[in-house]
Design a protein around this motif. Structure first.
Motif, PDB file in Angstrom:
ATOM      1  N   LYS A  87       0.809  -1.110   0.041  1.00  0.00           N
ATOM      2  CA  LYS A  87      -0.040   0.172   0.009  1.00  0.00           C
ATOM      3  C   LYS A  87       0.877   1.262  -0.062  1.00  0.00           C
ATOM      4  O   LYS A  87       0.588   2.214  -0.663  1.00  0.00           O
ATOM      5  N   ARG A 109       8.610   0.314  -8.797  1.00  0.00           N
ATOM      6  CA  ARG A 109       7.760  -0.453  -9.449  1.00  0.00           C
ATOM      7  C   ARG A 109       8.104  -1.975  -9.635  1.00  0.00           C
ATOM      8  O   ARG A 109       7.203  -3.115  -9.385  1.00  0.00           O
ATOM      9  N   THR A 137       2.329   1.692  -3.522  1.00  0.00           N
ATOM     10  CA  THR A 137       1.295   2.129  -4.400  1.00  0.00           C
ATOM     11  C   THR A 137       1.091   3.534  -4.200  1.00  0.00           C
ATOM     12  O   THR A 137       1.146   4.324  -5.282  1.00  0.00           O
ATOM     13  N   GLU A 138       0.976   4.013  -3.134  1.00  0.00           N
ATOM     14  CA  GLU A 138       0.935   5.559  -3.024  1.00  0.00           C
ATOM     15  C   GLU A 138       2.203   6.520  -3.445  1.00  0.00           C
ATOM     16  O   GLU A 138       1.834   7.355  -4.071  1.00  0.00           O
ATOM     17  N   HIS A 139       3.282   5.722  -3.242  1.00  0.00           N
ATOM     18  CA  HIS A 139       4.398   6.563  -3.834  1.00  0.00           C
ATOM     19  C   HIS A 139       4.478   6.461  -5.252  1.00  0.00           C
ATOM     20  O   HIS A 139       4.833   7.552  -6.004  1.00  0.00           O
ATOM     21  N   LEU A 140       4.001   5.439  -5.790  1.00  0.00           N
ATOM     22  CA  LEU A 140       4.125   5.445  -7.471  1.00  0.00           C
ATOM     23  C   LEU A 140       3.025   6.321  -8.144  1.00  0.00           C
ATOM     24  O   LEU A 140       2.975   6.374  -9.192  1.00  0.00           O
ATOM     25  N   LYS A 141       1.984   6.547  -7.141  1.00  0.00           N
ATOM     26  CA  LYS A 141       0.666   7.557  -7.727  1.00  0.00           C
ATOM     27  C   LYS A 141       1.549   8.986  -7.743  1.00  0.00           C
ATOM     28  O   LYS A 141       0.995   9.476  -9.128  1.00  0.00           O
ATOM     29  N   VAL A 142       2.432   9.376  -6.964  1.00  0.00           N
ATOM     30  CA  VAL A 142       3.065  10.530  -7.233  1.00  0.00           C
ATOM     31  C   VAL A 142       4.393  10.381  -8.232  1.00  0.00           C
ATOM     32  O   VAL A 142       4.375  11.500  -9.078  1.00  0.00           O
ATOM     33  N   HIS A 143       5.007   9.317  -8.049  1.00  0.00           N
ATOM     34  CA  HIS A 143       6.188   9.404  -9.046  1.00  0.00           C
ATOM     35  C   HIS A 143       6.070   8.143  -9.981  1.00  0.00           C
ATOM     36  O   HIS A 143       6.483   7.056  -9.894  1.00  0.00           O
ATOM     37  N   LYS A 144       5.401   8.655 -11.100  1.00  0.00           N
ATOM     38  CA  LYS A 144       5.009   7.889 -11.850  1.00  0.00           C
ATOM     39  C   LYS A 144       6.253   7.093 -12.696  1.00  0.00           C
ATOM     40  O   LYS A 144       5.962   5.838 -13.362  1.00  0.00           O
TER      41      LYS A 144
END
Length: 89
Positions: free
Chosen positions: A37, A53, A40-47
């Motif tokens: 979780k 990933r 996932t939140e980190h990847l929403k900001v840093h695509k």
């Protein structure tokens, strides 16, 4: 990315059989879910963060293996874990 120590201890108390129980399948799944979780939140900001990933995919694969083991060995506990952690299984 690691989860905070307090969060980890809370998960161990909730899902473990004792205070020092960090190796049981239930605790491992709960800790992996918390890490998933967070990433996932980190990847929403840093695509474009490809390294995180890849780590996320590895964590999901490890959790899937643990859940399939739990499903084979203890189906009621598996169902309880899936509902409490809100995992699609």
């Amino acid at each position: 990315m690691a989860i905070k120590k307090e969060k980890k201890l809370e998960l161990i108390k909730k899902f473990g059989k004792g205070d020092k129980d960090t190796g049981s399948c239930e605790v491992q799944v709960a800790i992996l879910t918390a890490r998933i979780k967070e990433i996932t939140e980190h990847l929403k900001v840093h695509k474009k963060d490809k390294h995180s990933r890849l780590g996320l995919l590895k964590l999901v694969a490890r959790r899937k293996k643990l859940l399939s083991y739990l499903k084979r060995t203890d189906r009621p506990l598996f169902d309880k874990m899936v509902t409490e952690l809100q995992i699609k299984a």
